[in-house]
Design a protein around this motif. Sequence first.
Motif, PDB file in Angstrom:
ATOM      1  N   VAL A  11      20.262  74.085  13.259  1.00 17.34           N
ATOM      2  CA  VAL A  11      20.144  73.724  14.478  1.00 17.34           C
ATOM      3  C   VAL A  11      18.658  74.039  14.890  1.00 17.34           C
ATOM      4  CG1 VAL A  11      22.524  73.175  15.345  1.00 17.34           C
ATOM      5  CG2 VAL A  11      21.679  75.316  15.696  1.00 17.34           C
ATOM      6  N   ARG A  45      14.615  74.618  13.957  1.00 16.60           N
ATOM      7  CA  ARG A  45      13.435  73.793  13.467  1.00 16.60           C
ATOM      8  C   ARG A  45      12.987  74.653  12.190  1.00 16.60           C
ATOM      9  NH1 ARG A  45       9.261  76.480  14.485  1.00 16.60           N
ATOM     10  NH2 ARG A  45       8.880  77.747  16.443  1.00 16.60           N
ATOM     11  N   ASN A  53      17.553  70.947  13.813  1.00 19.92           N
ATOM     12  CA  ASN A  53      16.142  71.223  14.238  1.00 19.92           C
ATOM     13  C   ASN A  53      15.915  71.122  15.866  1.00 19.92           C
ATOM     14  OD1 ASN A  53      15.730  70.995  11.685  1.00 19.92           O
ATOM     15  ND2 ASN A  53      14.906  68.966  11.756  1.00 19.92           N
ATOM     16  N   ARG A  54      17.025  71.251  16.532  1.00 19.23           N
ATOM     17  CA  ARG A  54      17.019  71.277  18.111  1.00 19.23           C
ATOM     18  C   ARG A  54      16.168  72.525  18.902  1.00 19.23           C
ATOM     19  NH1 ARG A  54      20.655  70.130  22.445  1.00 19.23           N
ATOM     20  NH2 ARG A  54      19.681  70.778  24.420  1.00 19.23           N
ATOM     21  N   ARG A  67      13.031  77.017  22.953  1.00 23.17           N
ATOM     22  CA  ARG A  67      14.262  76.715  23.250  1.00 23.17           C
ATOM     23  C   ARG A  67      15.179  77.512  22.282  1.00 23.17           C
ATOM     24  NH1 ARG A  67      11.817  71.538  23.207  1.00 23.17           N
ATOM     25  NH2 ARG A  67      12.415  70.309  24.957  1.00 23.17           N
ATOM     26  N   PHE A  71      25.461  70.304  18.221  1.00 23.54           N
ATOM     27  CA  PHE A  71      23.717  70.028  18.421  1.00 23.54           C
ATOM     28  C   PHE A  71      23.183  69.522  17.411  1.00 23.54           C
ATOM     29  CE2 PHE A  71      24.746  74.234  20.600  1.00 23.54           C
ATOM     30  CZ  PHE A  71      24.639  73.718  21.946  1.00 23.54           C
ATOM     31  N   GLU A  72      22.244  68.570  17.472  1.00 25.50           N
ATOM     32  CA  GLU A  72      21.547  68.073  16.332  1.00 25.50           C
ATOM     33  C   GLU A  72      20.822  69.054  15.468  1.00 25.50           C
ATOM     34  OE1 GLU A  72      18.860  67.350  20.224  1.00 25.50           O
ATOM     35  OE2 GLU A  72      21.228  67.518  19.578  1.00 25.50           O
TER      36      GLU A  72
END
Length: 266
Positions: free
Chosen positions: A127, A129, A100-101, A39, A97-98
Amino acid sequence: MPSSFNVESADGYERLMGRWSKRLAPLLIDFAGLADGDRVLDVGCGTGSLAFTLEERPGLKEIAAIDYSPVFVEAATRRNTDPRIAIRQADACALPFEDNRFDRAMSLLVLHFVPEAGKAISEMRRVVRPGGMVAAAVWDHYGGMSGMRMMWDTVVMLDENALPLRRRYCFQPMMRPGEMKESFLSQGLDEVEETLLLIRMEYHSFEDYWAPIAAGEGPLGKYVAGLEPAKRKAVDAAVRAAYEAGEPDGPRSFASVAWACRGRVA
């Protein structure tokens, strides 16, 4: 946090810089690395040079892209046909965005236009990981952009009012050797590496080179658009003479260097 880049139109930006950022995008991607299933976040997508180069990698699971400019977001959204790509308007210094997205966050030719560039790097790290990668590239305006420096150096010979604008252009954030690396390290990234990426900007003619500037695109375009007619005519003629360099008008090629940096999230 708004960008300091002057945007008149998406098409104008494509002529000024988008066509060259398309050439730079694969080099940044190779430097940052990719893996199937990743991602990826594109921070400051502009008209989509990086996002749509990432699109060519079929193994990617998701490509998110943000830009502060609604002009760019609209243009990139209109162009998008890939369901993996989602484009939205957002601030690089407050990513929506949260934690570790993403597996990777990349920023192509953006950080030097962000007044708080360190904050944008911190947000990219947040954001991504643990074990993921943050990577960015910016032009070396002072020593690596021969075609653009030629414009500024010509203009300041005619108008001392352009001197502070040239200084700002040459020494924007992240452009001094080691500056991006220091910022990546200060934001807690590990295994930080800095390198140089090289492309050539190739123009068919003086009109191809000068037209987007003359139309008001970018920092120099904004300055040129504000000139009174006599000085504007003198600037146009002087930059043409610099481009032609005593030879007939026609194709010219300029080496263009970007600083690139990558770091791993702990």
